[in-house]
Design a protein around this motif. Structure first.
Motif: not given
Ligand code: UTP
Length: 290
Positions: A11, A13-18, A28-29, A106, A109, A111
């Protein structure tokens, strides 16, 4: 007897906001630990565990990941012309066989549980692995290989103890019993307050899952933080399929967090025969300054 696991979901698809602003236009990846992107560590770990099919759940702005695992004609030509044979080989070794890698989008994002659910049509009815690239594990036997060797069916998650005041960042296991590294699980809670946590044994981003998890994820129920949580689906499966944690051997770095990412860079650089000594002397120099 351990059960064969052939497919893995990544997965991403997260935004990596941190990690803003670094992640504004870069996944982020793709952040490098020393000189290798996080996602490449995860793919290599999956390959070492015998994974044959690699399924990425991506999102907007993540195309650099697809390019990374694609043939780069220009780079290949320039490196070949310059006689950089080793670099050419290294870049080629990255590529999965055509057809072994698949991408599914996805669109929002919503979750981690939602991201895993997005891959349902590519997994079918067999156990599969999930690897979160921002959890990086330094180990003599790769973390996923430890899990697949121990896997006999149901759900198996990589687990480690964390200081009790940090449990609210994780999925936390309710333990029914221990047998060597294997933990029998009777429940799991996502991000509990320390006072409500059933233990301090927490799940990190390596899973081997029963395909029936997709039926639970299909309910698309929101959990902690308003997100569709993988943990909630796993909790609903307790009693339906075997559920174990695995106390893996190795050091895990949370590369989704700035300090964890920095620490991973130090640890991995120190392990490198070509860099370890110079990095150690740099660290010593800075340590003396303070
Ligand atoms: P995180 O909880 O670290 O969220 O996701 P994030 O969005 O990547 O980062 P922050 O918290 O905003 O900095 C854990 C993993 O789940 C994936 C992320 O890409 C990461 O590998 N993920 C998370 C998804 O693929 N989709 C999502 O909707 C949420």
């Amino acid at each position: 007897m351990s059960k064969r696991v052939r497919k893995a979901i990544f997965p991403v698809g997260g935004l990596g906001t941190r990690f803003l602003p670094a992640t504004k236009s870069m996944p982020k990846e793709m952040l490098p630990v020393v000189d290798k992107p996080l996602i490449q560590y995860a793919v290599e770990e999956a390959r070492a565990a015998g994974i044959e099919e690699f399924i990425f759940v991506t999102g907007r702005g993540k195309s650099a990941i697809e390019d990374h695992f694609d043939f780069s004609y220009e780079l290949d030509r320039v490196l070949s012309e310059r006689g950089r044979v080793k670099d050419v080989q290294q870049i080629k070794a990255l590529l999965p066989q055509p057809g072994d890698i698949a991408y599914v989008r996805q669109q929002e994002p919503l979750g981690l549980g939602h991201a895993v659910w997005c891959a349902r049509n590519l997994v079918d009815n067999e156990p599969f692995a999930v690897l979160l690239a921002d959890d990086l594990v330094l180990a003599s036997k790769p973390c996923l290989s430890q899990l697949t060797a121990a896997y006999t069916g149901g759900n198996l998650v990589a687990a480690m103890e964390v200081p009790p005041d940090q449990v609210s960042r994780y999925g936390v296991l309710d333990v029914a019993g221990n047998e060597g590294n294997l933990i029998k699980v009777k429940g799991i809670v996502e991000k509990p307050a320390p006072k409500d946590a059933p233990s301090n044994l927490c799940v990190i981003g390596r899973y081997v899952l029963d395909p029936s998890v997709f039926d639970h994820l299909a309910r698309l129920q929101r959990g902690a933080g308003g997100e569709i949580q993988l943990t909630d689906a796993l909790a609903a499966m307790v009693g339906q399929v075997p559920f174990h944690g695995y106390r893996f051997e190795g050091t895990r770095f949370d590369c989704g967090d700035k300090v964890g990412f920095f620490e991973a860079n130090v640890a991995f650089a120190l392990e490198r025969p070509d860099l370890g000594e110079s990095v150690r002397s740099v660290i010593q120099r800075y340590a003396k300054k303070k």
